[in-house]
Each structure stands twice: as structure tokens, then as C-alpha cells.
Enzyme design. Structure first.
Site, PDB file in Angstrom:
ATOM      1  N   GLY A  14     -36.672  21.020 -17.707  1.00 58.21           N
ATOM      2  CA  GLY A  14     -35.947  19.759 -17.697  1.00 58.21           C
ATOM      3  C   GLY A  14     -34.695  19.771 -16.859  1.00 58.21           C
ATOM      4  N   THR A  64     -44.465  19.300 -23.118  1.00 60.66           N
ATOM      5  CA  THR A  64     -44.143  17.902 -22.822  1.00 60.66           C
ATOM      6  C   THR A  64     -45.440  17.154 -22.596  1.00 60.66           C
ATOM      7  OG1 THR A  64     -42.020  18.414 -21.756  1.00 60.66           O
ATOM      8  CG2 THR A  64     -42.931  16.276 -21.276  1.00 60.66           C
TER       9      THR A  64
HETATM   10  N1  GLY Z   1     -39.453  18.913 -19.772  1.00 61.00           N
HETATM   11  C1  GLY Z   1     -39.055  19.047 -21.109  1.00 61.00           C
HETATM   12  C2  GLY Z   1     -37.762  19.681 -21.310  1.00 61.00           C
HETATM   13  O1  GLY Z   1     -37.252  20.394 -20.430  1.00 61.00           O
HETATM   14  O2  GLY Z   1     -37.210  19.514 -22.355  1.00 61.00           O
END
Ligand code: GLY
Length: 300
Positions: free
Chosen positions: A223, A169
């Protein structure tokens, strides 16, 4: 006129080879700082920086994104304008060269906040955004990483078990010379994720948040954890209602993430005074900042 501040990140985790990322992070933060110095808005600067991070195959966003269980690249991104509280986001999109630019188009021209899948891709065509073929996005490194994840039968959290221990990310936060704030975030998700899985990056309040009354925030990490505690909005709450500065709010947000859901990841924050902060629950995080006229890279 106020000075400006800019901070970018390229993921959090156990970074095995931090020096590999340093030159890119420095070049990208300096490029964004040049725009802000010339009077660009925070919004334009964060989209510019995230698009450069997407173009760089070192990072898990745009070109060089991780592959899902079907061997495909599906991208998510978001952007938020702290001056207006307008936001735009896209999820599970294929072929769009710069998902962050599409998120910006969604914010400015769709009347919506979040578009997903084929509808988002149709909108990208209508807005005449650049598309690339599958080979552009899929690097050999990511193909090998997916094969390793499948052998180990794991859904590797970005680069963790199957890679270099880094949660991918990318993101950027900025305050421009008018005092306006903005944030943007982009990702390919996690290695070997189910097709259709969406993480925090395109969720406003979870992976991205900006409000001139408090701060701009971009997150990186697992996430699901960030969604469950609305982490970006929580950090901004600490600034707005508990009078914390950027660094304290970032640290407090990570304490909250760990206490509530034992979450793994990190965040960057620039507050309305232009102070920069970052914190992570992972061993390291890739960040670079430009504040007070000086660029600093922190790749640990
Ligand atoms: N932080 C990116 C994801 O979990 O997709």
C-alpha cells in the site's frame, strides 16, 4: 443498450496454490455478472462482489483478514461511483462484517468521504450494518501466519514472507449497461502491521478510482508504494489524457509504479468502452472477468 463488463481480483504475489482460489473467483464473478445482466448498476455489482470476497476466508478482507502486530483484525475499504465521482471509504475498523458495504454507506449517507476507527464503527451501527465477533474474522491460518511473522521479526507484506507469497486485498471494477463505471476495494492490510497503519485500499486515487470519463481501477499490493504514486488515479490519467485502452493503461501504470518506487502489486481496470485490463509487478495475480458474455478466471 450496451453490454456490461466486470473484473474482480483476490490479490497479487507469488501465488503458491492458485487452483485453491479458482472456484471462489468464478462463483463470485458469475454472481456479479448475473446482477449486471439483470440491470443492476456497476456500483451495486462491485459492492456485491467485494462483500462476497470479504465473506470468503480465503481472501485477505473481512473474514480471514491478516492480523496486525497486536493480533487484531482491522479492516479498510473504499468504493467510488464513476458517474458522480462520489466516493466513500473506511479505515482501521473492527467488527463490521462487510467493510465495503460500510464504505458505500459513508458515500451515500455521511456527507464525508473517509471515516476511521470508532467513529466509523458508530456510523455502521447507526446504519444498521451487520457486526461479527473476533472469532468470525480470525482464522487459524492467520493466527499461525502472524506467529511466523513475529518469529522472523518481519512485517510481512500481506502474505509474502510469512505466508504463501500472495499480497492480499480484494477488489472489483465494472461497467454497467448504462455505461456507468464503479470500483471497490477491501483489505485487512499487511501481516504484523502496526496497529493504526493504513494502506492504499481506502485512499481514493491510490487503491481505488472510477470516473465515467476514463475507467474504474482497483489495486492490490504494498500500500505504501501505491499511495506514494497515486496509482489508481495515474492509471485513469493514462486512459483519459493519453487515450490508452484498459490493458495498456494497466501495463503503463505498473511500469510507472516500478520506475518511481520499485512498487510491488497489481491492478485491474475496466475502461469506458468496457474493455478489461490487468497488470502486476509480482509473479502472479488472482483475477476473474466477465466480458462479452464469458467468465474467465486467471489465477497464476
Ligand atoms: N494493499 C493493501 C495494503 O497495503 O494495505
Amino acid at each position: 443498450m450496451m453490454d456490461f463488463s466486470l473484473m474482480i481480483h483476490g490479490g497479487a504475489g507469488a501465488i503458491r496454490d492458485p487452483q485453491r482460489y479458482e472456484a471462489s473467483l468464478r462463483a463470485i464473478v458469475e454472481s456479479g455478472a448475473n446482477l449486471l445482466a439483470a440491470g443492476s448498476s456497476a456500483l451495486d455489482a462491485v459492492v456485491h462482489c467485494v462483500a462476497l470476497l470479504e465473506d470468503d476466508p480465503l481472501f485477505n478482507a473481512g473474514r480471514g483478514s491478516v492480523l496486525n502486530a497486536d493480533g487484531e483484525v482491522l479492516c479498510d475499504a473504499s468504493v467510488m461511483d464513476g458517474r458522480t465521482l462520489k466516493a466513500g471509504a473506511v479505515a482501521a475498523i473492527r467488527g463490521v462484517k462487510n467493510p465495503a458495504r460500510l464504505a458505500y454507506e459513508v458515500m451515500e449517507h455521511s456527507g464525508h468521504v473517509l471515516l476511521v476507527g470508532e467513529g466509523a464503527e458508530r456510523f455502521a451501527r447507526a446504519r444498521r450494518l451487520a457486526f461479527e465477533g473476533e472469532d468470525y474474522f480470525k482464522t487459524q491460518e492467520r493466527v499461525a501466519q502472524l506467529a511466523k511473522a513475529k518469529r522472523k521479526r518481519e512485517i510481512a507484506l500481506d502474505h509474502s514472507g510469512a505466508g504463501d507469497g500472495k499480497y492480499g486485498t480484494v477488489g472489483a471494477v465494472a461497467r454497467d449497461r448504462n455505461g456507468d463505471l464503479a470500483a471497490a476495494t477491501s483489505t485487512g492490510g499487511v501481516v504484523n502491521q502496526l496497529s493504526g497503519r493504513v494502506g492504499d485500499s481506502p485512499i481514493i486515487g491510490a487503491g481505488t478510482f472510477a470516473d465515467n470519463a476514463s475507467c474504474a481501477v482497483s489495486c492490490t499490493g504494498v500500500g505504501e508504494d501505491f499511495i506514494r504514486v497515486s496509482l489508481a488515479r495515474t492509471a485513469s490519467f493514462f486512459v483519459e489524457f493519453r487515450a490508452m485502452q484498459a490493458e495498456e493503461a494497466a501495463r503503463e501504470a505498473i511500469r510507472y509504479l516500478v520506475a518511481k518506487v520499485n512498487g510491488q502489486g497489481g491492478l485491474i481496470v475496466v475502461d469506458r468502452q468496457g474493455r478489461c485490463g490487468q497488470a502486476h509487478s509480482t509473479p502472479g495475480m488472482l483475477t476473474a472477468q466477465f466480458a462479452g458474455g464469458v467468465a474467465r478466471v486467471d489465477a497464476t
